[in-house]
Design an enzyme around this catalytic site. Structure first.
Site: not given
Ligand code: NAD
Ligand code: LMR
Length: 333
Positions: A163, A191
């Site tokens: 962010d 967030h």
């Molecule tokens: P994705 O679906 O491509 O990958 C997630 C992976 O996590 C999958 O491979 C899944 O098998 C694995 N997984 C699920 N449960 C698990 C567990 N208990 N132990 C280990 N692995 C596990 O998703 P992504 O695009 O990589 O996003 C992951 C997370 O990050 C989401 O929750 C998304 O919302 C979050 N995210 C947060 C931010 C932030 O700014 N905080 C930004 C982007 C994404």
């Molecule tokens: C983001 O801010 O890009 C992540 O938290 C993914 C989402 O769900 O917005």
């Protein structure tokens, strides 16, 4: 100074993992330390990590140490210095027949993951381990994990760097400068769409960004809502949640924690509130942080919050408190 570092990454076969993991060993994030990777996935996909391990070996990374992959989080956690908890379900997908629209819709789905992982980190991780929760809803997942770890010498954070980077990008365009010139760009609160990007404390060349922009209408109608809703905008445009920018933000957070903060700057992450800035104790809230010369991560306590900032932050605090209430059964401290 340790010459080796052990880093655990969950969700290692996911979108963020693919962009994040190679850059943990590229010599930038951890300098010249050897990085031992412990990659974790769920049993259904853990075998895919063999392919990632092959690619890492084939990529000529002089700082790459060992690579282990497993579906056993406790085993992965042993003596780890850093935990990047990415593994969880993103929004924008259909889960149990329902499209997940808001990050908070993920509370019940993802929250449980962090109880088990938190316990293992508390028991098996290094005493001074640093933990960055990326999986959404990041603040409350971190709260759950921290409670389960019950190990106050470990440092739990939730990611708000993405962010802050988004906010810097918008301000740099508006002020025709480089993103690196915007300092003290802090995200307060959750967030989530209630986060508050603090343009009043942000600086360009030691001058207030707020004064330089001098356009409250743009701030209120464009800047703040765009930063708050950028995650959704990326999902709408890409058909999947942000991944390469999320990975970069995780790397930026690790870097900020591993290196002393330059004077006159601070960085963004959510940490456990100790009552700083009158934020109620016991929630994971976005704060201004700094890393000291001895490697401690501390809340910067001397920023001023305007009335506007305070009232926006209060909305985000109320949301964090209600998320905490919603997961109280998972707070096993
Ligand atoms: P994705 O679906 O491509 O990958 C997630 C992976 O996590 C999958 O491979 C899944 O098998 C694995 N997984 C699920 N449960 C698990 C567990 N208990 N132990 C280990 N692995 C596990 O998703 P992504 O695009 O990589 O996003 C992951 C997370 O990050 C989401 O929750 C998304 O919302 C979050 N995210 C947060 C931010 C932030 O700014 N905080 C930004 C982007 C994404
Ligand atoms: C983001 O801010 O890009 C992540 O938290 C993914 C989402 O769900 O917005």
């Amino acid at each position: 100074m340790k010459k080796e570092i052990k880093v655990v990454v969950t969700g290692a076969a996911g979108q963020i993992g693919y962009s994040l993991i190679p850059r943990l060993v590229d010599g930038n994030t951890f300098g010249n330390k050897t990085v031992n990777l412990s990659l974790v996935e769920i049993p259904q996909v853990v075998s895919k990590l063999e392919g990632l391990a092959m690619e890492l070996e084939d990529s000529y990374f002089p700082n790459l140490g060992s690579i282990n992959y497993t579906d056993n989080f406790s085993e992965a956690s042993r003596d780890a210095d850093w935990f990047l908890l990415v593994g969880s379900i993103p929004r924008g997908i259909v889960y149990n027949g329902k499209k997940i629209e808001e990050r908070s819709d993920l509370l019940q789905i993802n929250g449980g993951i962090f109880v088990e992982q938190g316990k293992a980190i508390g028991e098996f991780g290094n005493q001074n381990a640093k933990v960055l929760v990326v999986g959404n809803p990041a603040n409350t997942n971190a709260l759950i994990g921290r409670a389960a770890a019950n190990n106050p010498s470990q440092n739990w954070m939730a990611m708000t760097m993405l962010d802050a980077n988004r906010a810097k990008s918008m301000l740099a365009k508006k002020l025709t400068c480089n993103v690196s010139e915007i300092k003290k760009m802090i995200i307060w609160g959750n967030h989530s769409p209630t986060m508050y990007p603090d343009y009043e404390n942000a600086l360009l060349n030691n001058q207030s960004v707020s004064k330089l922009v001098n356009d409250e209408d743009w701030i209120d109608s464009k800047f703040i809502p765009s930063v708050q809703q950028r995650g959704k905008a990326v999902i709408d445009a890409r058909g999947a949640s942000s991944a390469t920018s999320a990975a970069k933000a995780a790397l930026d957070t690790v870097y900020a924690c591993e290196n002393e903060t330059e004077s006159g700057n601070c960085f963004s992450a959510a940490v456990y509130s100790d009552g700083a800035y009158d934020v109620p104790k016991g929630i994971m809230c976005g704060f201004p942080l700094m890393t000291t010369s001895s490697g401690e991560i501390e809340i910067v306590r001397d920023l001023n919050l305007s009335e506007k900032a305070r009232s926006r932050l209060d909305v985000s605090i109320a949301e964090l408190l209600s998320e905490k209430e919603a997961v109280k059964d998972l707070l096993t401290e």
